[in-house]
Write an enzyme that holds these catalytic residues in place. Structure first.
Site, PDB file in Angstrom:
ATOM      1  N   GLY A   7      31.791  -6.327  -0.179  1.00  0.00           N
ATOM      2  CA  GLY A   7      30.496  -6.761   0.331  1.00  0.00           C
ATOM      3  C   GLY A   7      29.742  -5.667   1.068  1.00  0.00           C
ATOM      4  O   GLY A   7      28.516  -5.549   0.945  1.00  0.00           O
ATOM      5  N   THR A   8      30.468  -4.864   1.836  1.00  0.00           N
ATOM      6  CA  THR A   8      29.801  -3.811   2.602  1.00  0.00           C
ATOM      7  C   THR A   8      29.105  -2.836   1.660  1.00  0.00           C
ATOM      8  O   THR A   8      27.939  -2.463   1.876  1.00  0.00           O
ATOM      9  CB  THR A   8      30.839  -3.061   3.467  1.00  0.00           C
ATOM     10  OG1 THR A   8      31.457  -4.006   4.344  1.00  0.00           O
ATOM     11  CG2 THR A   8      30.199  -1.953   4.279  1.00  0.00           C
ATOM     12  N   ASN A  26      28.040 -15.044   9.099  1.00  0.00           N
ATOM     13  CA  ASN A  26      29.494 -14.960   9.052  1.00  0.00           C
ATOM     14  C   ASN A  26      30.182 -15.393  10.338  1.00  0.00           C
ATOM     15  O   ASN A  26      31.379 -15.609  10.342  1.00  0.00           O
ATOM     16  CB  ASN A  26      29.946 -13.542   8.672  1.00  0.00           C
ATOM     17  CG  ASN A  26      29.292 -12.478   9.503  1.00  0.00           C
ATOM     18  OD1 ASN A  26      28.071 -12.417   9.597  1.00  0.00           O
ATOM     19  ND2 ASN A  26      30.092 -11.639  10.140  1.00  0.00           N
ATOM     20  N   GLN A  42      29.257 -14.901   2.590  1.00  0.00           N
ATOM     21  CA  GLN A  42      29.902 -16.079   3.186  1.00  0.00           C
ATOM     22  C   GLN A  42      29.511 -17.379   2.492  1.00  0.00           C
ATOM     23  O   GLN A  42      29.967 -18.449   2.880  1.00  0.00           O
ATOM     24  CB  GLN A  42      29.506 -16.181   4.665  1.00  0.00           C
ATOM     25  CG  GLN A  42      30.103 -15.097   5.530  1.00  0.00           C
ATOM     26  CD  GLN A  42      31.592 -15.298   5.792  1.00  0.00           C
ATOM     27  OE1 GLN A  42      32.115 -16.409   5.679  1.00  0.00           O
ATOM     28  NE2 GLN A  42      32.274 -14.235   6.135  1.00  0.00           N
ATOM     29  N   HIS A  84      37.034 -11.336  -1.583  1.00  0.00           N
ATOM     30  CA  HIS A  84      38.067 -11.870  -0.684  1.00  0.00           C
ATOM     31  C   HIS A  84      37.582 -13.050   0.144  1.00  0.00           C
ATOM     32  O   HIS A  84      38.361 -13.687   0.845  1.00  0.00           O
ATOM     33  CB  HIS A  84      38.686 -10.767   0.189  1.00  0.00           C
ATOM     34  CG  HIS A  84      37.820 -10.201   1.271  1.00  0.00           C
ATOM     35  ND1 HIS A  84      37.997 -10.492   2.588  1.00  0.00           N
ATOM     36  CD2 HIS A  84      36.782  -9.327   1.224  1.00  0.00           C
ATOM     37  CE1 HIS A  84      37.119  -9.820   3.321  1.00  0.00           C
ATOM     38  NE2 HIS A  84      36.368  -9.102   2.516  1.00  0.00           N
ATOM     39  N   THR A 108      35.328   5.118 -11.724  1.00  0.00           N
ATOM     40  CA  THR A 108      36.055   4.215 -12.621  1.00  0.00           C
ATOM     41  C   THR A 108      36.091   2.816 -12.015  1.00  0.00           C
ATOM     42  O   THR A 108      36.443   2.653 -10.848  1.00  0.00           O
ATOM     43  CB  THR A 108      37.497   4.738 -12.826  1.00  0.00           C
ATOM     44  OG1 THR A 108      37.407   6.075 -13.315  1.00  0.00           O
ATOM     45  CG2 THR A 108      38.266   3.872 -13.801  1.00  0.00           C
ATOM     46  N   CYS A 122      36.693  -5.553  20.447  1.00  0.00           N
ATOM     47  CA  CYS A 122      37.192  -4.847  21.625  1.00  0.00           C
ATOM     48  C   CYS A 122      36.946  -3.357  21.474  1.00  0.00           C
ATOM     49  O   CYS A 122      37.508  -2.736  20.586  1.00  0.00           O
ATOM     50  CB  CYS A 122      38.683  -5.098  21.760  1.00  0.00           C
ATOM     51  SG  CYS A 122      39.055  -6.200  23.103  1.00  0.00           S
TER      52      CYS A 122
END
Ligand SMILES: Cc1ncc(COP(=O)(O)O)c(C=O)c1O
Length: 375
Positions: A58-59, A140, A170, A192, A228, A316
């Protein structure tokens, strides 16, 4: 991963391992599998197979859509304006930041406390110089479904020359993405998020939208994405997409019932809880709650120890928990944002999972609140 996706993928990691760009029979078999997968993705997203670019997730699809379309438009002298929202995924926001540094005019419009894009602010941000607009379909963190048809209408009125990109990463398990994105040109998905493998996704580029590639080399994917192609990943993505689409209606109803039981249980058992994202406009698998007087990070650790894996929007960095940019954009106070957690449900979620969460969470909150009072 969905078992169907694993099964579909395995032959392309073993017997049928040839490079789909080659000319011999084994390569042609890999190529045939890749093109069949592309057809499935195209069908599910309401595109022509020639409009599907297989990416590494997705990125990459978000980066290619935004940077690729903006640079192509600027090179053609069509303008340098880019408009997005403040609560997009970082795959969109970072691409916009890069364009900002390259001298594009980037506008990040606000969202309401309900987790829905501010359409008036969007309209104000658009003008004849705007070349790319990017608004996600489903957020998301808080799961809210954005009014994409209305966004498209505003874009047509105020910036007719702009292309509309939507990050639909999402959305796939919950919505008919083909219908929901019918008025946009660029659509990102990621395998995913619907039971396919990590590191595989796709960008739909409808209407022959010009894109400058991010990756250059062998000219694969019709010159839009060199390298590829991950045949096994594409085949597995298609298998996961096919099952997801077949089961979507039943799964949405099943998961919504589970999610509502989870949320009702939390609200009944834990005092001083608030919800994030308009409950009437969010996807079935999203449960996002703020629990006052509790630090989300501490609660996540307690849940993790009891085998309940949840998330906070906060990340974090250098030891200090920073509030999520999504919740900040929605106007939550810092303390409410840092008290918020997300419990996500999906095709693999069961009644027993919800039972376990409801057994563990109220107790963990009680202990953390008692501890906070004691210190
Ligand atoms: C809305 C959204 N866009 C993009 C991505 C990035 O996808 P990927 O992890 O495949 O790069 C995610 C992943 O969490 C996401 O939720």
């Amino acid at each position: 991963m969905r078992p169907e996706a694993v099964d579909a993928m395995l032959p392309y990691l073993s017997d049928c391992f040839a490079n789909p760009s080659g000319g011999h029979a084994a390569a042609q078999a890999a190529k045939a599998a890749l093109e069949e997968a592309r057809e499935v993705v195209a069908g599910a997203l309401g595109a022509d197979p020639s409009e599907v670019v297989i990416t590494a997730g997705g990125t990459e699809a978000d980066n290619l859509a935004i940077e690729g379309a903006a640079r192509a438009a600027a090179a053609a002298g069509r303008g340098r304006g880019v408009v997005t929202t403040a609560f997009e995924h970082k795959g969109v926001l970072a691409a916009c930041d890069r364009l900002d540094h390259e001298g594009f005019r980037v506008n990040r419009v606000g969202v309401g406390r309900d987790g829905i894009v501010d359409l008036e602010a969007l309209a104000e941000a658009l003008d004849a110089d705007t070349v790319v607009v990017s608004v996600m379909l489903v957020n998301n963190e808080v799961g809210t479904i954005q009014p994409l048809d209305e966004v498209a209408a505003v874009v047509t009125t105020k910036a007719a020359g702009a292309v509309l990109h939507t990050d639909a990463v999402q959305a796939v398990p919950w919505l008919d993405v083909a219908a929901a994105t019918a008025h946009g040109q660029l659509v990102s998905i990621s395998a995913h998020k619907f039971g396919g493998p990590k590191g595989t996704g796709a960008l739909v580029a409808r209407d022959r939208v010009p894109l400058q590639p991010l990756l250059e080399g062998g000219g694969q994917e019709r010159g839009m994405r060199a390298g590829t192609v991950n045949v096994a990943g594409a085949v597995a993505m298609a298998a996961a997409l096919r099952v997801t689409a077949q089961q979507r209606d039943a799964e949405v109803a099943r998961v919504r019932t589970l999610r509502d039981r989870l949320l009702d249980g939390i609200l009944a058992e834990v005092p001083d809880v608030f919800t994030n994202g308009d409950p009437r406009r969010k996807v079935a698998g999203n449960c996002h709650v703020g629990i006052r007087g509790v630090e989300a990070e501490a609660l996540l650790v307690a849940l993790d120890r009891a085998g309940v894996y949840a998330a906070a929007g906060s990340s974090c960095s250098s030891g200090a928990a920073e509030p999520s940019h999504v919740l900040a954009a929605m106007g939550l106070s810092r303390s409410d944002a840092l008290a918020s957690i997300r419990l996500s449900l999906g095709f693999a979620s069961t009644e027993a999972d919800v039972d376990r969460a409801l057994e563990v969470l109220p107790d963990a909150v009680r202990r953390l609140r008692a501890h906070a009072l004691a210190v």
